[in-house]
Design a protein around this motif. Sequence first.
Motif, PDB file in Angstrom:
ATOM      1  N   VAL A 214      -2.463  -2.817 -15.633  1.00 27.76           N
ATOM      2  CA  VAL A 214      -2.935  -1.484 -15.127  1.00 27.76           C
ATOM      3  C   VAL A 214      -2.648  -1.524 -13.587  1.00 27.76           C
ATOM      4  CG1 VAL A 214      -5.566  -1.210 -13.499  1.00 27.76           C
ATOM      5  CG2 VAL A 214      -5.131  -2.911 -16.518  1.00 27.76           C
ATOM      6  N   MET A 215      -2.313  -2.921 -12.767  1.00 24.51           N
ATOM      7  CA  MET A 215      -1.775  -2.821 -11.463  1.00 24.51           C
ATOM      8  C   MET A 215      -0.553  -2.365 -11.533  1.00 24.51           C
ATOM      9  SD  MET A 215      -2.722  -3.636  -8.104  1.00 24.51           S
ATOM     10  CE  MET A 215      -3.379  -5.517  -8.124  1.00 24.51           C
ATOM     11  N   ARG A 216       0.015  -2.798 -12.004  1.00 24.43           N
ATOM     12  CA  ARG A 216       1.558  -2.042 -12.007  1.00 24.43           C
ATOM     13  C   ARG A 216       1.266  -0.362 -12.119  1.00 24.43           C
ATOM     14  NH1 ARG A 216       4.449  -3.532 -16.090  1.00 24.43           N
ATOM     15  NH2 ARG A 216       5.523  -5.360 -15.095  1.00 24.43           N
ATOM     16  N   ALA A 217       0.424   0.301 -13.037  1.00 19.76           N
ATOM     17  CA  ALA A 217       0.115   1.790 -12.711  1.00 19.76           C
ATOM     18  C   ALA A 217       0.056   2.005 -11.828  1.00 19.76           C
ATOM     19  CB  ALA A 217      -0.823   1.977 -14.258  1.00 19.76           C
ATOM     20  N   HIS A 218      -0.621   0.781 -10.683  1.00 17.24           N
ATOM     21  CA  HIS A 218      -1.531   1.273  -9.709  1.00 17.24           C
ATOM     22  C   HIS A 218      -0.368   1.122  -8.485  1.00 17.24           C
ATOM     23  CE1 HIS A 218      -5.272   1.705 -10.887  1.00 17.24           C
ATOM     24  NE2 HIS A 218      -6.451   2.495  -9.746  1.00 17.24           N
ATOM     25  N   MET A 219       0.388   0.646  -8.062  1.00 18.21           N
ATOM     26  CA  MET A 219       1.148   0.364  -7.691  1.00 18.21           C
ATOM     27  C   MET A 219       2.718   2.019  -7.855  1.00 18.21           C
ATOM     28  SD  MET A 219       0.971  -2.249  -5.713  1.00 18.21           S
ATOM     29  CE  MET A 219       1.359  -3.119  -4.669  1.00 18.21           C
ATOM     30  N   THR A 220       2.323   1.551  -9.026  1.00 19.66           N
ATOM     31  CA  THR A 220       3.432   3.013  -9.078  1.00 19.66           C
ATOM     32  C   THR A 220       3.378   3.998  -8.780  1.00 19.66           C
ATOM     33  OG1 THR A 220       4.559   1.359 -10.880  1.00 19.66           O
ATOM     34  CG2 THR A 220       5.607   3.911 -10.825  1.00 19.66           C
TER      35      THR A 220
ATOM     36  N   GLY B 244      -8.176   1.819  -7.252  1.00 21.49           N
ATOM     37  CA  GLY B 244      -8.342   1.128  -6.570  1.00 21.49           C
ATOM     38  C   GLY B 244      -7.632   1.689  -5.572  1.00 21.49           C
ATOM     39  N   TYR B 245      -7.944   0.903  -4.358  1.00 23.80           N
ATOM     40  CA  TYR B 245      -8.173   1.150  -2.635  1.00 23.80           C
ATOM     41  C   TYR B 245      -7.486  -0.053  -2.725  1.00 23.80           C
ATOM     42  CZ  TYR B 245      -6.713   1.869   1.757  1.00 23.80           C
ATOM     43  OH  TYR B 245      -6.267   1.965   2.917  1.00 23.80           O
ATOM     44  N   PHE B 246      -5.814  -0.773  -2.313  1.00 23.79           N
ATOM     45  CA  PHE B 246      -5.934  -2.410  -1.351  1.00 23.79           C
ATOM     46  C   PHE B 246      -5.182  -1.662   0.338  1.00 23.79           C
ATOM     47  CE2 PHE B 246      -5.598  -1.844  -6.000  1.00 23.79           C
ATOM     48  CZ  PHE B 246      -6.447  -3.177  -6.491  1.00 23.79           C
ATOM     49  N   SER B 247      -5.943  -2.373   0.834  1.00 21.87           N
ATOM     50  CA  SER B 247      -5.657  -2.215   2.677  1.00 21.87           C
ATOM     51  C   SER B 247      -4.292  -2.986   2.858  1.00 21.87           C
ATOM     52  CB  SER B 247      -6.481  -1.923   3.310  1.00 21.87           C
ATOM     53  OG  SER B 247      -7.588  -3.151   3.199  1.00 21.87           O
ATOM     54  N   ASN B 248      -4.321  -3.576   2.670  1.00 21.94           N
ATOM     55  CA  ASN B 248      -2.742  -4.772   2.287  1.00 21.94           C
ATOM     56  C   ASN B 248      -2.309  -5.186   1.040  1.00 21.94           C
ATOM     57  OD1 ASN B 248      -4.700  -6.942   2.404  1.00 21.94           O
ATOM     58  ND2 ASN B 248      -5.397  -6.131   4.676  1.00 21.94           N
TER      59      ASN B 248
END
Length: 113
Positions: free
Chosen positions: A35-41, A2-6
């Motif tokens: 899942v989001m925590r893994a992406h943020m980390t 996942g890519y989140f530009s902001n």
Amino acid sequence: MGYFSNSCEGDAWEADNCAHCVHSKQGEDAGMCPVMRAHMTFAYELCNEEQHPGKVILDWLIPRNKSGVGNRRCAMLVRRNGITDKQLKDWDRYKAAMAEMDATRPADLGRGM
């Protein structure tokens, strides 16, 4: 992955995915979805690593749209109360049909004579 530009884009994706999922704890102090925590980390350090096992896993969890723009639904999403995407689509079709019926129904239909 996942890519989140902001953060607004990330928050919107979480609202469409994590907020409805059985894997996400509810409440003020619950923290974010795993899942989001893994992406943020790990996403920042792994974004350019094509063959790294962590990047491959993140790609599976939040896949990108085929166009390369935006993210698809979380692979781990299981809606609370067992509601499926098909049921949501059926509900949307039902609401649209009812709205159409209301729009074409005479105003005095159903009133006592």
